[in-house]
Design an enzyme around this catalytic site. Structure first.
Site, PDB file in Angstrom:
ATOM      1  N   ILE A 106       0.822  -1.211   0.000  1.00 40.69           N
ATOM      2  CA  ILE A 106       0.000   0.000   0.000  1.00 40.69           C
ATOM      3  C   ILE A 106       0.854   1.258   0.000  1.00 40.69           C
ATOM      4  O   ILE A 106       0.476   2.268  -0.611  1.00 40.69           O
ATOM      5  CB  ILE A 106      -1.007  -0.004   1.187  1.00 40.69           C
ATOM      6  CG1 ILE A 106      -2.045   1.102   1.032  1.00 40.69           C
ATOM      7  CG2 ILE A 106      -0.283   0.084   2.536  1.00 40.69           C
ATOM      8  CD1 ILE A 106      -2.940   0.984  -0.172  1.00 40.69           C
ATOM      9  N   GLU A 164      -7.638  -2.207   5.297  1.00 41.32           N
ATOM     10  CA  GLU A 164      -7.589  -2.906   6.583  1.00 41.32           C
ATOM     11  C   GLU A 164      -6.460  -3.926   6.615  1.00 41.32           C
ATOM     12  O   GLU A 164      -5.983  -4.375   5.582  1.00 41.32           O
ATOM     13  CB  GLU A 164      -8.912  -3.596   6.875  1.00 41.32           C
ATOM     14  CG  GLU A 164      -9.508  -4.415   5.753  1.00 41.32           C
ATOM     15  CD  GLU A 164      -8.665  -5.524   5.204  1.00 41.32           C
ATOM     16  OE1 GLU A 164      -8.053  -6.272   6.006  1.00 41.32           O
ATOM     17  OE2 GLU A 164      -8.608  -5.672   3.959  1.00 41.32           O
ATOM     18  N   GLY A 304      -5.791  -7.019   0.566  1.00 44.14           N
ATOM     19  CA  GLY A 304      -6.278  -6.084   1.573  1.00 44.14           C
ATOM     20  C   GLY A 304      -5.385  -4.860   1.616  1.00 44.14           C
ATOM     21  O   GLY A 304      -4.780  -4.497   0.588  1.00 44.14           O
ATOM     22  N   GLU A 305      -5.305  -4.213   2.781  1.00 44.90           N
ATOM     23  CA  GLU A 305      -4.496  -2.986   2.980  1.00 44.90           C
ATOM     24  C   GLU A 305      -5.071  -1.800   2.209  1.00 44.90           C
ATOM     25  O   GLU A 305      -4.483  -0.726   2.204  1.00 44.90           O
ATOM     26  CB  GLU A 305      -3.036  -3.145   2.517  1.00 44.90           C
ATOM     27  CG  GLU A 305      -2.269  -4.293   3.095  1.00 44.90           C
ATOM     28  CD  GLU A 305      -0.820  -4.384   2.575  1.00 44.90           C
ATOM     29  OE1 GLU A 305      -0.405  -3.545   1.764  1.00 44.90           O
ATOM     30  OE2 GLU A 305      -0.127  -5.315   2.994  1.00 44.90           O
ATOM     31  N   GLY A 306      -6.172  -1.986   1.499  1.00 46.07           N
ATOM     32  CA  GLY A 306      -6.666  -0.950   0.589  1.00 46.07           C
ATOM     33  C   GLY A 306      -5.980  -0.992  -0.765  1.00 46.07           C
ATOM     34  O   GLY A 306      -6.141  -0.076  -1.581  1.00 46.07           O
TER      35      GLY A 306
END
Lengths: 337, 337
Positions: A106, A164, A304-306
């Site tokens: 990210i 997240e 994830g992590e955006g």
């Protein structure tokens, strides 16, 4: 306008029951402008719809994206005690350090697309309760998590990505989807991150147990009982963005499951959101379809992590750059038929 | 190494029969690096494959994209005399002026993703011949166009996008696809840009006429007889990029039809290319499938100019940024199982 905040779940419910609307005059002016740009009608496809949508929420017929914000919420889940994840819970805090040091995916995507990143580690040393034994969160914890998300949004940002990190949170997201939507729990359960056949069967049993132990099907109760702090915080952030009329790019399965509780609690609550991508998590596509969201990207990502949403910032920036920067037929002296 | 050039079609054929290969040592080192990055295996999906592919052609295990080049070739088509386009041929020269003034979609996308643009207007005042009456180009014109493309590539660029502008060139691209691949001409004909039902039927008759009048099915002969200068130039540029080991992002239907002649003339000739997007032009998806190319984006675009490929620069930049910028498990102190 002073943006209201909330001290209780009832107050949060009151806020989300009073949704902001896009500025129709800006959207209409953007639509008019789009029709005059030097291209055949609709030749930029979805980029045109995106630009008009963004213009409405941004309140400008010729907007720019200059200050995108990515917020990563991290939480730990008591349900990991059931063995549902291939990674130990310690990875959550390790990855938070990696986000802060700039070493995660990210961080690279944020740099590529000119976004700032804020990281909120949410009581990692104190996981939420195992939802097979009772509600994941008490109401006060849940409201705290919603408010952390709400307060994390910079009102001056012009585009929000909520991401997240939380070992075990695909199990939580699957349980939420199974509780919100119809079908069998197994319809909403994928392999998550590095999960074997046996672990998949276990994950199904754990979700079934959680659903049985937490029978309340009111959407925010589902989020409280089966979710986690990072999921609740994403909902708080998405609600705050709506109050501020900030467009949001949703990320993958977990981000969408959280957002789905908001959409089910209040129809139309995701009108300021676009789906950044459809992930490799098996049920994500179906969840997006239930929400009427058409993903921008389909690249087999499942981090994830955006990260999927952050990659989609590039698509949205391209759409807005075309919309706001192109010459009209009249300006360029191009024949329009 | 001095990159060879060519003075004849025979010399061009000799060059493309001797394809460069990626640097396996760089690709292998990139694959090893990818396995150590702080993410679950394969969690970045297609971004991981892209990074390894790019690393091989770039010759670096940890590459950066710093100098992308977009080249737009513009040409006029004699076949427009048959009424196949909703726009007059004058639009080609008008749009070239728009590209040079910075007012077109491609200019905004180039700025967004940090690419330079070069525009080559190819004898616009002298359209190619109407292919329903004979070959679109004589061999000498065709070789000139291939060479314009070849010479347009900056050997120092690290990523190439080839785009086009040419009223009538969807008809040309459909004729090429129908000649290269099986099926009926109508399978390869879409509406192009703002074309009515009647015009669609006309377009089918025109393509059928062109195929009948130009029976040679050797791929480069198809490009010469049914193509146009901008299509030939794209082939010259893609071939030069291969000689220089520069990765290429292909654009839409017309760009892909041109590239398809190269792939059919010399199997493997597009191994240094990725499909930037699948366009709204009906047959583009099928053409990509025939070529074994899996598009990065699917956003209903149908503009040409290299616009879909330019948007995909963002995806590739994101992939390379993750690959080259992320911390390894060891560097970040993150548990990898």
């Amino acid at each position: 306008m002073t943006t209201p905040t909330f001290a209780s779940l009832a107050e949060f419910r009151a806020i989300i029951s009073n949704l902001t609307a896009p500025e129709e005059s800006a959207a209409n002016a953007a639509r008019d402008r789009n029709n005059q740009l030097t291209k055949p009608p609709a030749a930029l496809g979805r980029l045109e719809e995106l630009a008009i949508w963004y213009a409405g929420w941004n309140g400008s017929a010729r907007p720019e994206i200059v200050n995108p914000q990515i917020i990563i919420f991290a939480g730990n889940h008591g349900v990991t005690a059931r063995g549902v994840s291939a990674f130990p819970s310690e990875v959550t805090v390790q990855m938070v350090a990696n986000f802060k040091a700039g070493g995660a995916a990210i961080n690279q995507l944020a740099r590529t697309f000119g976004a700032r990143i804020d990281v909120h580690a949410m009581d990692l040393e104190r996981p939420t309760a195992d939802f097979t034994q009772g509600p994941a969160m008490e109401e006060v914890e849940f409201v705290d998590a919603l408010r952390t998300g709400w307060n994390a949004v910079d009102p001056a940002t012009d585009l929000l990505v909520t991401g997240e990190m939380g070992i075990g949170n695909t199990t939580s997201a699957s349980a939420i989807a199974a509780a919100l939507f119809d079908g069998q729990p197994s319809d909403w359960i994928g392999r998550g991150t590095g999960v074997s056949d046996e672990a998949l069967a276990l994950k199904i049993r754990v979700v079934e147990g959680g659903l049985e132990r937490n029978p309340d099907r009111e959407p925010l109760a589902i989020l409280q009982n089966l979710g986690g702090r990072e999921l609740a915080a994403m909902v708080g952030a998405i609600a705050r963005a709506r109050a501020e009329r900030i467009p949001v790019i949703l990320d993958g399965f977990i981000s969408t499951a959280a957002a789905a509780t908001l959409a089910c609690a209040q129809p139309g609550a995701l009108d300021h959101c676009v789906a950044g991508h459809v992930s490799a998590e098996a049920a994500h596509g179906e969840m997006l379809a239930r929400l009427g969201l058409n993903p921008l990207l389909d690249l087999g990502m499942r981090l994830g992590e955006g990260s999927g949403a952050a990659l989609a910032i590039g698509v949205l920036k391209g759409a807005i750059a075309c919309h706001s920067g192109m010459a009209t037929f009249a300006e360029a002296g191009v024949s329009d038929s």
